[in-house]
Scaffold this active site. Structure first.
Site, PDB file in Angstrom:
ATOM      1  N   ARG A  67       0.956  -0.944   0.173  1.00 44.46           N
ATOM      2  CA  ARG A  67      -0.046   0.232  -0.125  1.00 44.46           C
ATOM      3  C   ARG A  67       0.947   1.357  -0.079  1.00 44.46           C
ATOM      4  NH1 ARG A  67      -2.893  -3.985   2.692  1.00 44.46           N
ATOM      5  NH2 ARG A  67      -1.838  -3.440   4.792  1.00 44.46           N
ATOM      6  N   GLU A 104       5.067 -11.282  14.994  1.00 45.80           N
ATOM      7  CA  GLU A 104       4.558 -12.112  16.238  1.00 45.80           C
ATOM      8  C   GLU A 104       5.051 -13.596  16.491  1.00 45.80           C
ATOM      9  OE1 GLU A 104       0.353 -11.714  16.395  1.00 45.80           O
ATOM     10  OE2 GLU A 104       0.297 -12.509  18.279  1.00 45.80           O
TER      11      GLU A 104
HETATM   12  P1  AMP Z   1       4.128  -3.080  11.639  1.00 45.13           P
HETATM   13  O1  AMP Z   1       5.501  -3.705  10.974  1.00 45.13           O
HETATM   14  O2  AMP Z   1       3.730  -3.910  12.843  1.00 45.13           O
HETATM   15  O3  AMP Z   1       4.411  -1.538  12.001  1.00 45.13           O
HETATM   16  O4  AMP Z   1       2.851  -3.190  10.552  1.00 45.13           O
HETATM   17  C1  AMP Z   1       2.889  -2.568   9.436  1.00 45.13           C
HETATM   18  C2  AMP Z   1       2.667  -3.197   8.224  1.00 45.13           C
HETATM   19  O5  AMP Z   1       1.354  -3.748   8.490  1.00 45.13           O
HETATM   20  C3  AMP Z   1       1.951  -2.139   7.228  1.00 45.13           C
HETATM   21  O6  AMP Z   1       2.590  -2.369   5.719  1.00 45.13           O
HETATM   22  C4  AMP Z   1       0.363  -2.055   7.255  1.00 45.13           C
HETATM   23  O7  AMP Z   1      -0.099  -2.188   6.159  1.00 45.13           O
HETATM   24  C5  AMP Z   1       0.212  -3.393   7.802  1.00 45.13           C
HETATM   25  N1  AMP Z   1      -0.615  -3.414   9.098  1.00 45.13           N
HETATM   26  C6  AMP Z   1      -0.544  -3.696  10.407  1.00 45.13           C
HETATM   27  N2  AMP Z   1      -1.590  -3.626  11.190  1.00 45.13           N
HETATM   28  C7  AMP Z   1      -2.527  -3.065  10.377  1.00 45.13           C
HETATM   29  C8  AMP Z   1      -3.954  -2.698  10.545  1.00 45.13           C
HETATM   30  N3  AMP Z   1      -4.643  -2.875  11.620  1.00 45.13           N
HETATM   31  N4  AMP Z   1      -4.635  -2.555   9.393  1.00 45.13           N
HETATM   32  C9  AMP Z   1      -4.234  -2.470   8.218  1.00 45.13           C
HETATM   33  N5  AMP Z   1      -2.870  -2.463   8.005  1.00 45.13           N
HETATM   34  C10 AMP Z   1      -2.090  -2.989   9.079  1.00 45.13           C
END
Ligand code: AMP
Length: 181
Positions: A67, A104
């Site tokens: 995205r 996770e």
């Molecule tokens: P993180 O590495 O935990 O910061 O996760 C970020 C990535 O996961 C990004 O590329 C987001 O598009 C996706 N992502 C994580 N949580 C969500 C959520 N609740 N809704 C949509 N996309 C998410």
């Protein structure tokens, strides 16, 4: 630098759809497909980002798979800059540099082309994605930019899940359009 008015913030916020329990129970997925299909919300967001970043001395925008590609490529075009993709492992065809990050359960990996920023020495790069949660993906992406000799000058997100405090691990300043609690 023009800040976003409450009205503009609401136009963007209300265009994003919450999908409970996707992709697994307990997660509220922030669906930006409804933002993309709403021309007023998309223009409000992109005009805000264009106004913010036109005064920065940027050489490239780098977007995170998948995205981040959409917002990043639109912004790069508006600012007259090149766009670079940071992709999930195994998708880029040329020589890559990789960075692992923990999920996770287990690990994931993102990659960048070794020559992504061409001949530009210490290119100033803005990193962009739709959302920062734990920050793991963005930290790996920022590390990749720095690994190939460029500088991640800021990381920008449409949304930040504030309660996870993911931005604290980023090796660059963070700007989030919407903070979600
Ligand atoms: P993180 O590495 O935990 O910061 O996760 C970020 C990535 O996961 C990004 O590329 C987001 O598009 C996706 N992502 C994580 N949580 C969500 C959520 N609740 N809704 C949509 N996309 C998410």
């Amino acid at each position: 630098m023009k800040t976003l008015s409450e009205e503009e913030k609401n136009i963007i916020l209300e265009s994003i759809r919450d999908i409970p329990d996707f992709p697994k129970p307990g997660i509220i997925f922030k669906d930006i497909t409804t933002l993309l299909s709403d021309p007023k919300a998309l223009d409000t967001l992109m005009t805000h980002l264009e106004n913010r970043y036109k005064s920065y001395d940027l050489d490239y925008i780098a977007g995170i798979d998948a995205r981040g590609f959409i917002f990043g490529a639109v912004l790069a075009d508006r600012l007259g800059l090149g766009f670079v993709t940071i992709r999930k492992k195994g998708k880029l065809p040329y020589t890559t540099v990789a960075e692992k990050y923990s999920l996770e359960y287990g690990f994931d990996e993102v990659e960048i082309h070794i020559d992504a920023f061409g001949d530009t020495e210490k290119a100033n790069v803005l990193l962009i994605d739709d959302l920062i949660a734990t920050g793991g993906t963005a930290v790996a992406a920022a590390n990749l930019i720095n690994k190939v000799g460029a500088v991640c000058v800021e990381a920008c997100f449409v949304m930040e899940l504030g309660f996870l405090n993911g931005k604290k691990a980023l090796p660059a300043p963070v700007y989030s359009v919407l903070e979600i609690d």
